[in-house]
Design a protein around this motif. Structure first.
Motif, mmCIF file in Angstrom:
data_model
loop_
_atom_site.group_PDB
_atom_site.id
_atom_site.type_symbol
_atom_site.label_atom_id
_atom_site.label_comp_id
_atom_site.label_asym_id
_atom_site.label_seq_id
_atom_site.Cartn_x
_atom_site.Cartn_y
_atom_site.Cartn_z
ATOM 1 N N ILE A 224 66.250 41.858 113.758
ATOM 2 C CA ILE A 224 66.103 41.333 114.479
ATOM 3 C C ILE A 224 65.522 42.707 116.058
ATOM 4 O O ILE A 224 64.248 42.439 116.601
ATOM 5 C CB ILE A 224 67.794 41.293 116.426
ATOM 6 N N ALA A 229 64.743 39.057 118.594
ATOM 7 C CA ALA A 229 65.775 37.765 118.751
ATOM 8 C C ALA A 229 65.023 36.851 118.451
ATOM 9 O O ALA A 229 65.172 35.244 118.040
ATOM 10 C CB ALA A 229 66.747 38.172 119.228
ATOM 11 N N ALA A 253 73.839 39.599 119.112
ATOM 12 C CA ALA A 253 72.395 39.764 120.193
ATOM 13 C C ALA A 253 72.146 38.499 121.010
ATOM 14 O O ALA A 253 70.822 38.650 121.350
ATOM 15 C CB ALA A 253 71.657 39.946 119.088
ATOM 16 N N VAL A 255 71.759 35.470 120.066
ATOM 17 C CA VAL A 255 71.536 34.734 119.258
ATOM 18 C C VAL A 255 72.217 33.479 118.968
ATOM 19 O O VAL A 255 73.417 33.578 118.140
ATOM 20 C CB VAL A 255 70.193 35.234 118.161
#
Length: 367
Positions: A224, A229, A253, A255
């Motif tokens: 990442i 990301a 993150a 995501v």
């Protein structure tokens, strides 16, 4: 009875009780962490050595299926069991311990297929037959039971492409987290995945996760950082344990909604399929694999032919040609949970659809 005689009798009784208590300890207990089931006849003893306690399948499925099949085929047989807890040196010591105990057949899922070679040779030199289980050990192995590992990787790669749909282009960046290089299966999973993915997507970051969720999570975090990301289209994880660590990293993150593969059909992975945090896993039915190994073990123990069971030949890393039985893996998505792991009795709907997953189960028609 005089006092002297009374003390003698009481002392003898105490010794007898001590010996009786010692004899009641669990058979096979020793420093290697092994245990035995069945009778204690060394002449009918089979050793089962599994590689780690992190992967849920081994103690929950492989061991009990193997032991039950051996018992059904050979009621007088003993199964000596040990788990290496991820330590190749410990597994070598466990093999030595089982050789000392007098086992006649060893079924070994090697933690390190190359490092185990000398232990295999030592066992064979003492007249013991060795069966490689799930991973092909180096050395003079008599038989090998597993799944078509290249096919597993191809199914994983294809599942990732299917989940990507129209996003599966040569510009789509995919992260690839492979298994431990010490595991020969890892190389074949990787080979199969590349067969499916190469030329279809951009494998922008590829590393080994060592079959550990924590390592895979760290590698995902590094991917990442390197790629960004928002630039990651999907993730290939070689097994479900690592997929779990990766899923947590992606969530942290921010995501979501990108494809993530796995392998082993672990319960947590099946539940992630329902919530959409994992797109596919590979189901390698543990029962037929364990039972095939048990049948081979009993046949070798009893001096019977195994050619009808091991119909293929695989070449190990040491160049040995090994009679093999390779089973067929199956890709599992949210759409076929009921027709695979539930139908086979691996899990019940109740196992899967716990309180946190009731709504997801209902949506998937899993009730």
């Amino acid at each position: 009875m005089n006092a002297t005689m009374r003390r003698f009798v009481m002392g003898a009784a105490a010794v007898s009780m001590t010996l009786s208590v010692s004899a009641c300890g669990k058979a096979g207990d020793d420093d290697s962490g092994s245990a035995s089931t069945g009778s204690s006849s060394g002449g009918n003893s089979v050793g089962l050595l599994l590689p780690d306690s992190v992967t849920a399948r081994y103690d929950k499925f492989d061991r009990p299926y193997f032991e039950a099949k051996v018992e059904s085929l050979c009621p007088d047989c003993t199964v000596e069991y040990a788990n290496a807890a991820g330590d190749p040196a410990k597994q070598a010591q466990q093999i030595s311990s089982m050789v000392t105990k007098g086992v006649k057949v060893l079924v070994v899922d090697p933690q390190d297929s190359a490092a185990i070679k000398s232990s295999v040779q030592s066992a064979v030199d003492k007249g013991i037959k060795v069966i490689a289980y799930d991973r092909l050990a180096q050395g003079p192995v008599s038989a090998y039971v597993s799944f078509d590992t290249v096919k597993v990787g191809e199914l994983q790669g294809q599942a990732l492409l299917t989940a990507l749909g129209s996003e599966a282009t040569t510009k789509s960046k995919v992260v690839m987290i492979n298994g431990d290089d010490a595991d020969p299966n890892a190389a074949k999973f990787k080979e199969g995945a590349h067969n499916a993915l190469d030329g279809k997507v951009d494998i922008a970051y590829e590393q080994s996760g060592l079959w550990k969720d924590t390592v895979a999570a760290q590698k995902m975090s590094a991917a990442i950082t390197r790629l960004g990301a928002k630039n990651i289209a999907g993730v290939y994880a070689a097994n479900d344990g690592m997929a779990g660590g990766i899923a947590n990293t992606l969530k942290g993150a921010g995501v979501s909604g990108i494809p993530l593969t796995g392998q082993d059909a672990e319960l947590a992975a099946i539940q992630r399929l329902l919530t959409g945090t994992q797109s596919a896993t590979i189901y390698k039915a543990f029962k037929p694999e364990a039972e095939a190994a048990a049948q081979l073990a009993v046949n070798l123990l009893q001096g019977e032919d195994i050619s009808a069971l091991a119909t293929r030949t695989e070449t190990s890393g040491s160049g040995d040609k090994v009679p093999s039985r390779l089973l067929t893996p199956v890709s599992v998505t949210v759409d076929n949970i009921d027709d695979t792991v539930v139908k086979d009795g691996l899990y019940t709907v109740a196992d899967i659809c716990t309180a946190d997953y009731v709504a997801a189960c209902k949506k998937a028609g899993l009730e």
